[in-house]
Structures are given as C-alpha cells and as structure tokens.
Design a protein around this motif. Structure first.
Motif, PDB file in Angstrom:
ATOM      1  N   ARG A  81       0.822  -1.203   0.000  1.00  0.00           N
ATOM      2  CA  ARG A  81       0.000   0.000   0.000  1.00  0.00           C
ATOM      3  C   ARG A  81       0.864   1.264   0.000  1.00  0.00           C
ATOM      4  N   SER A  82       2.022   1.227   0.632  1.00  0.00           N
ATOM      5  CA  SER A  82       2.920   2.377   0.633  1.00  0.00           C
ATOM      6  C   SER A  82       3.413   2.674  -0.773  1.00  0.00           C
ATOM      7  N   THR A  83       3.735   1.633  -1.517  1.00  0.00           N
ATOM      8  CA  THR A  83       4.174   1.819  -2.903  1.00  0.00           C
ATOM      9  C   THR A  83       3.066   2.437  -3.744  1.00  0.00           C
ATOM     10  N   ALA A  84       1.838   1.933  -3.560  1.00  0.00           N
ATOM     11  CA  ALA A  84       0.707   2.472  -4.312  1.00  0.00           C
ATOM     12  C   ALA A  84       0.450   3.928  -3.946  1.00  0.00           C
ATOM     13  N   SER A  85       0.534   4.253  -2.668  1.00  0.00           N
ATOM     14  CA  SER A  85       0.304   5.625  -2.226  1.00  0.00           C
ATOM     15  C   SER A  85       1.366   6.575  -2.764  1.00  0.00           C
ATOM     16  N   THR A  86       2.617   6.147  -2.730  1.00  0.00           N
ATOM     17  CA  THR A  86       3.696   6.989  -3.245  1.00  0.00           C
ATOM     18  C   THR A  86       3.538   7.240  -4.736  1.00  0.00           C
ATOM     19  N   SER A  87       3.178   6.206  -5.489  1.00  0.00           N
ATOM     20  CA  SER A  87       3.000   6.378  -6.936  1.00  0.00           C
ATOM     21  C   SER A  87       1.862   7.341  -7.229  1.00  0.00           C
ATOM     22  N   ARG A  88       0.777   7.283  -6.452  1.00  0.00           N
ATOM     23  CA  ARG A  88      -0.322   8.220  -6.676  1.00  0.00           C
ATOM     24  C   ARG A  88       0.093   9.655  -6.362  1.00  0.00           C
ATOM     25  N   ARG A  89       0.895   9.824  -5.340  1.00  0.00           N
ATOM     26  CA  ARG A  89       1.298  11.177  -4.959  1.00  0.00           C
ATOM     27  C   ARG A  89       2.038  11.886  -6.099  1.00  0.00           C
ATOM     28  N   TYR A  90       2.866  11.132  -6.813  1.00  0.00           N
ATOM     29  CA  TYR A  90       3.694  11.759  -7.839  1.00  0.00           C
ATOM     30  C   TYR A  90       3.196  11.539  -9.263  1.00  0.00           C
ATOM     31  N   LEU A  91       2.377  10.523  -9.489  1.00  0.00           N
ATOM     32  CA  LEU A  91       1.973  10.194 -10.854  1.00  0.00           C
ATOM     33  C   LEU A  91       0.504  10.464 -11.144  1.00  0.00           C
ATOM     34  N   LEU A  92      -0.314  10.729 -10.117  1.00  0.00           N
ATOM     35  CA  LEU A  92      -1.739  10.973 -10.353  1.00  0.00           C
ATOM     36  C   LEU A  92      -2.037  12.370 -10.873  1.00  0.00           C
ATOM     37  N   PRO A  93      -1.342  13.419 -10.431  1.00  0.00           N
ATOM     38  CA  PRO A  93      -1.678  14.764 -10.929  1.00  0.00           C
ATOM     39  C   PRO A  93      -1.452  14.891 -12.433  1.00  0.00           C
ATOM     40  N   GLU A  94      -1.979  15.976 -12.987  1.00  0.00           N
ATOM     41  CA  GLU A  94      -1.828  16.243 -14.409  1.00  0.00           C
ATOM     42  C   GLU A  94      -0.655  17.183 -14.648  1.00  0.00           C
ATOM     43  N   SER A  95      -0.041  17.049 -15.808  1.00  0.00           N
ATOM     44  CA  SER A  95       1.082  17.901 -16.196  1.00  0.00           C
ATOM     45  C   SER A  95       0.929  18.279 -17.663  1.00  0.00           C
ATOM     46  N   PHE A  96       1.552  19.400 -18.037  1.00  0.00           N
ATOM     47  CA  PHE A  96       1.513  19.903 -19.416  1.00  0.00           C
ATOM     48  C   PHE A  96       0.079  19.937 -19.949  1.00  0.00           C
ATOM     49  N   PRO A  97      -0.819  20.674 -19.279  1.00  0.00           N
ATOM     50  CA  PRO A  97      -2.240  20.622 -19.656  1.00  0.00           C
ATOM     51  C   PRO A  97      -2.529  21.114 -21.067  1.00  0.00           C
ATOM     52  N   ARG A  98      -1.697  22.007 -21.602  1.00  0.00           N
ATOM     53  CA  ARG A  98      -1.962  22.494 -22.959  1.00  0.00           C
ATOM     54  C   ARG A  98      -1.695  21.415 -24.004  1.00  0.00           C
ATOM     55  N   LEU A  99      -0.653  20.642 -23.788  1.00  0.00           N
ATOM     56  CA  LEU A  99      -0.316  19.577 -24.725  1.00  0.00           C
ATOM     57  C   LEU A  99      -1.067  18.292 -24.410  1.00  0.00           C
ATOM     58  N   PHE A 100      -1.223  17.991 -23.108  1.00  0.00           N
ATOM     59  CA  PHE A 100      -1.894  16.762 -22.675  1.00  0.00           C
ATOM     60  C   PHE A 100      -3.029  17.130 -21.710  1.00  0.00           C
ATOM     61  N   PRO A 101      -4.147  17.643 -22.205  1.00  0.00           N
ATOM     62  CA  PRO A 101      -5.234  18.031 -21.299  1.00  0.00           C
ATOM     63  C   PRO A 101      -5.843  16.828 -20.600  1.00  0.00           C
ATOM     64  N   ASN A 102      -6.094  16.998 -19.294  1.00  0.00           N
ATOM     65  CA  ASN A 102      -6.769  15.978 -18.485  1.00  0.00           C
ATOM     66  C   ASN A 102      -6.084  14.619 -18.575  1.00  0.00           C
ATOM     67  N   THR A 103      -4.763  14.637 -18.466  1.00  0.00           N
ATOM     68  CA  THR A 103      -3.962  13.420 -18.568  1.00  0.00           C
ATOM     69  C   THR A 103      -3.037  13.317 -17.372  1.00  0.00           C
TER      70      THR A 103
END
Length: 666
Positions: A101-123
């Motif tokens: 569960r710690s691994t899953a939580s850590t991955s969500r913390r850094y990989l769940l948010p969105e980045s580069f919204p203009r190029l990759f909207p809602n991704t």
C-alpha cells in the motif's frame, strides 16, 4: 514484387550459387558478385534489417514482461486483514501489506496529478510517463544499429554513380517499428480489450495512449516515405527513370494508399474536425478506414504481414464480441409468447428542463445478466437511428437476486440523438404529461468493477450528470452488510436545486437511511467469532449538495402534505407534484446539507481533506468521481496531495487515498 526488389538491391538471383533467407526481407545472393562498394552496402543493409527485427521483438518482449508483472502483481496482491477488538487503534496491518500500500500511495502522490495541460489536457503523469518511455525507446532504437556510411557505386552501362547510405536502413527501421506498433495501437482502442483483461484497467483509460501511438506511427510512416523518396528520386541514378520505375511498382502503390489512409485517420480524429463532422462519423469512418489501412499495409510489405494479421484479428474479435453481447442480451422469448426473436428494451423517457438545458431520465427493465458497479453500456435508439450508439453508466444498482435488472440513465441532452430524445420527451410531457416510450438496444457491459472490499471509506463526488456513476457506488456501499466500508459520503455539485429531481426516488431513499449515530458515529456491537471478539460498526453516511447557481433558482416551494408526495413526477414542468417532491428532498437533516454558491464551485481539496480527517476508521479511502473534466483535474491534484507512502508504511492508512474517475457523462 520480388523481381522489383531484386533489381533494387542490385542482385542477380538467376545466376546465384546460393541464397540466404532473411525473415521479413528478400533473400540475399551469396556470395556477392557486385562491385566491392555495392557488396559492402548490401552487408550493411541486411545487417540493419536483422537488427531492426531484433528491436521489434525486444519491444514486444518488454511489453509482454510489463503485462506479466502486472498480472502476477494482481494475483499475489496482499489483502487487508481484520483487526481484533480492543487493540484496533494500535494494531497495524502486516508488513507486506503496508509495503504494497505504501508503494501504491507513493505512486499516486507523484503520478496521479496532471502535467503539461496544454499539450496533454486531463492526462495523468503516469500516462505521460508511459508515453515518454515509449518515445525514448523508439528514438534510441531508431538510431542505434544504423550504418552511418556513404558508398559511391557505379551504374552499369552508364557514367553515373549511385550514392548509397544508411538512410535506406534507417527508413526501413522506422517502417518495421511502425508495423510492430500497430497491434498495440489496435489493442489500446478495442472495447473488449485483452489489455483490460490482463491489467484490470478499463479500456477507456487506454484512449490517450491509443491516440499518441497512432500519431507516432503517422510520424514514422512519413519519415519512412520521405527517406525512400529521397533515395529513389535523388541518390539513385539515372533520374527520372529510376524514380518513375520505383513509383509504379505494386508495393509502392499500396504504400501510397496506406499513407493516405493513416493521414485520413489523423486528420479526422482531431477534435475540431470531430466537432465539424460529428462524433458518429468519426467512429464509423475510423473503424472502416483503420481496416483498410491494415489491408494496405499488408499489400505494401507482405513479408511483415504478421503484424497486420494480428491487428486485423484484434479488430475482428472486438467486433465479433460486440455482436455476441447484443445477441445474449436481446435474443430470447418475446413478450406474449411470440416465440424466439430479437427483443428491444422498452424504456420510459422523462425530461427535466432548467435554465442550463434539458436532462433525460431513461428507465426500463430487461432480463439479462447483471453488470458490475462501475460498468457501462452502449445504448442505441433504433426509433431515432440504428447507426449511432453512446456510452452511458447506469444510475441503478444491479440486482443480487434472480430478478430482471432495472436500468436508469441520467443523460444530458445535446445535439444529435440525445437532442432528439429530449424533443420526444418534451412533446409527450406537453401532451397531458404522458411519459413516452422508446426502444433501446444495449451493448455491454464494458469496464471494470469499482468495488474494493479492502476500502474502509468511500467518498463519491459527482458533477451534474456524473451522478450516474457515483450513485450506484453509494447505494451498493450502504446495502453491503459486511463491515468493510464504515464511512460513506456523497457529494453532488449541481447548477440548480431543481436538478435534485433527476434522481428524486433514489435521493429520497438515501435520505431515509440518514440515521442518527452515537458519539463519533460508531455503534459498537460485540459478537464472538472463532473465539475472538470483533467490532461491527454502523455505517456513517452523509450527503452534501452544492448548488453553483443558487442565485438564479427559486426552488423554495411551500410545504405540501406527505400525501402529495405520492404523485409521480413525469414532467419537465415544475408542477405541483414536482414542487412537493422537491420540498421533501430539501428537508434539513444533520447529515444532509445543501450549500448555495453564487456562480462558483466548491473547493474539492477542502471536501476531500474534511472527509479523510473526519473519518472514524483508520483505513483506506476511495474517491469515486465523475463529472466535467475540470472536476477530474481538481480531484486528482487533491488526492495526490493526501497520499503519503511513508505514513502508510508507518501504519496510518488515512494517507492511502485512491481515485476512480469516470468521464462518460450523459
């Protein structure tokens, strides 16, 4: 084709002492009888081809390895164990579970948010990371293993010279990688996806990678085409004879056709073009042209037809399963002992009008296998058109007993089929308030279950018609008699308070389950089980409604007796019965609130933080949400901020918050 390839590769097969077979390429004459420069060039060409084939196999070995790891991870995934009464506040889950569960939580913390919204909207960052890893692999292996050398070779019976370089091997490398990527691209687009079966990820979450792998193939094919055009139109002599002979060859004609098809797929998948031509034209033309593209690629280079055969197989299986699903749902004994045949669902259509537009409530009962919470169906309305289908998530819960399932859908009327439905419902409601019926054809169910018995707390957040997805999650959690889920909260963001009428029967039922709780919302009942004393907690349930355009509404009808509430509401007009129902819906309760907002939206991070901080159970939290894309962006960011792998490892499961997002709204 083989004759033309032989001529292009300056080899005389008729006088060859021996030929060496190459998979995916013409055989080579050995020993080489050409001039030294041409022989050295042929050495480089065939070596580059061998390396290219190796790289395509490595690509799929990596993909297969990743899928194998995911499958094994799902099989050996540790589960939460029940803690004993009396030491529950201090006792921790076992170390393996906390690591997982710690691994899953850590991955969500850094990989769940969105980045580069203009190029990759809602991704999410995870999807972008996967795409970046694929691009890095393809970039590296497109240039590694290329012979960077130039050979000037004589042209027979001429004073001219050919310029031979590694450009041909590089162009072929891109073509081979594009062929190898094609089955992956097709697999990422199918509804009955083998990737979903292996990973447990719903097929619609692969759409981002499907679009971008398709664009990568487009780029590869263009560079492949440009490379060989330069070679045949410039580097080989004499011109224009060499190029004219080259472009007339059958395999080159198929290559031009394939390039035209993939260019069509790209142009007509752009959002502005989809809005211009219509979504249904996009879907139907995309499927047909994709099949033609695969056939053209087969004709262009049949020595690598294995990739096209696999792609066509995936398309055929997907279409076959769609037909099979329709038959399983709709073929059987007709009503009235009319024998076997096709039975469409007879659905009742209700319309609700507000200043923001029209909402359709579609409801029917049909005898078929129940679906899982979180799955969706594709609906076709044959009375309007048999060529269009749209995905909708049932707002109802599948039955647990052997009874015909009841479907309810909340659909926002837009242009096209849903607009025609709205016109049908509105015209009928103006005719003495009658509720019209229309036949419906179902295809599905698709997607995966969102129920996880290891989750202790469920927060359902919906925006507008996104309530179709979250409502069944809440109803199922409350109906579950097991002690898994203890805290349930439903948050619904609507524009107008009249929108509560969309799900009036369900909302009234949920309000009836808002019971007073003891201190901290916990009722403790001791029972003996296998010699141990365990805790059974009553579920703590709350409902919060946010009305974003409260200043425009006047939904404060006078109090009407309970007898009036028995009158069914079936009209989009705010009639007396609708007023009485709405009056009952907005009655205050300690665990029910309606918060008016003046053309603003609630703070999603505050909602999530409050729910997690106020939970009485130190357990995992699942946020099930659906609504506008902007809502999904806010939810991902808020959930990522709540996760902490180190805290989970230390035993604090409150920081283990996951997200199930669904963006198929009516």
């Amino acid at each position: 084709m083989n004759h033309n390839l032989v001529a292009r590769h300056i080899q005389d097969h008729s006088s060859a002492e021996n030929e060496k077979y190459y998979w995916g390429y013409p055989s080579r004459v050995v020993p080489c009888t050409n001039d030294p420069g041409s022989c050295e060039y042929l050495d480089g060409v065939y070596w580059m081809h061998t390396v290219s084939m190796l790289y395509t196999f490595i690509l799929w070995a990596v993909i297969g390895g990743i899928l194998l790891i995911i499958v094994l991870g799902r099989l050996v995934k540790p589960h939460k164990r029940a803690l004993t009464y009396g030491v529950q506040e201090n006792e921790k889950q076992d170390f393996v579970y906390r690591i997982w569960r710690s691994t899953a939580s850590t991955s969500r913390r850094y990989l769940l948010p969105e980045s580069f919204p203009r190029l990759f909207p809602n991704t999410t960052r995870l999807q972008i990371l996967i795409l970046a890893a694929l691009c890095v692999y393809l970039t590296i292996f497109s240039f590694v293993g290329i012979v960077y050398k130039t050979w000037i070779t004589p042209v027979k019976n001429s004073t001219k010279h050919n310029t031979r370089t590694g450009l041909g091997g590089f162009s072929d490398r891109l073509g081979a990688l594009a062929y190898a990527l094609t089955p992956l691209t097709i697999g990422l687009s199918t509804r009955d996806s083998i990737l979903s079966l292996l990973t447990g990820i719903p097929y619609q979450h692969f759409n981002f990678l499907h679009r971008w792998t398709g664009r990568i193939i487009l780029i590869q094919s263009f560079i492949h085409t440009i490379g060989w055009t330069i070679i045949e139109a410039k580097l080989y002599q004499p011109q224009p004879k060499v190029y004219n002979d080259f472009i007339k060859q059958t395999y080159m004609i198929w290559g031009i056709v394939a390039q035209g098809f993939i260019s069509f797929l790209f142009v007509f998948s752009l959002r502005p073009v989809i809005r211009w031509t219509g979504y249904e034209f996009f879907r139907k033309s995309h499927l047909v042209v994709a099949g033609l593209y695969l056939g053209a690629c087969w004709g262009h280079w049949d020595k690598l037809a294995c990739w096209m055969i696999a792609s066509l197989g995936l398309l055929g299986i997907d279409l076959g399963l769609r037909i099979a699903r329709i038959c399983l749902i709709h073929f059987g004994y007709k009503d009235g002992n009319k024998g076997l045949g096709f039975r469409a669902c007879k659905s009742k259509v209700e319309a609700f009008k507000d200043p923001s537009g029209m909402i359709i409530r579609l409801s029917f009962t049909h005898n078929h296998e129940p679906w899982k919470i979180g799955q969706h169906f594709y609906l076709t309305f044959p009375a309007l058109s048999i060529w269009q289908s749209h995905p909708f998530t049932p707002a109802s819960v599948p039955p647990t007993a052997l009874v015909p399932p009841s479907h309810t859908y909340i659909i926002r009327a837009r242009n096209g089929e849903t607009g025609k439905l709205a016109t049908l419902a509105e015209s009928a409601s103006n005719n003495k308030g009658a509720s019209p019926e229309t036949p419906v054809i179902l295809t599905g169910p698709y997607g995966c279950s969102v129920i996880d018995n290891d989750v202790s707390n469920i927060l359902a957040i919906a925006g507008g018609t996104g309530i179709s997805f979250t409502l069944p999650v809440v109803i199922a959690a409350l109906a579950d008699q097991s002690p898994h889920t203890q805290n349930v909260e439903m948050v619904w963001i609507v524009r107008h308070v009249e929108n509560l009428l969309w799900i009036a029967p369900e909302l009234l039922s949920l309000k009836s389950q808002l019971e007073p709780h003891t201190t901290a919302g916990v009722n403790v009942a001791e029972r003996k089980q296998e010699g141990q004393v365990t805790v059974r907690r009553s579920k703590h349930f709350r409902i919060h409604i946010f009305v974003t355009r409260a200043s425009e509404t006047s939904a404060h009808p006078p109090h009407i007796s309970d007898k009036d509430l028995e009158i069914p509401f079936a009209s989009s007009l705010v009639s007396l019965s609708a007023d009485s129902t709405l009056q009952e819906l907005i009655k205050p309760h300690r665990d029910f609130s309606i918060t008016p907002l003046d053309h603003s939206h609630p703070s999603i991070s505050s909602i999530i933080d409050s729910f997690v901080d106020e939970t009485v159970e130190n357990g995992r939290t699942r946020v099930a949400a659906s609504g506008p894309a902007a809502l999904g962006t806010d939810i991902r960011a808020a959930i990522a901020a709540r996760n902490s792998g180190s805290a989970v490892l230390a035993g604090d499961e409150r920081t283990d918050v996951d997200c199930i997002w669904d963006d198929r709204m009516g």
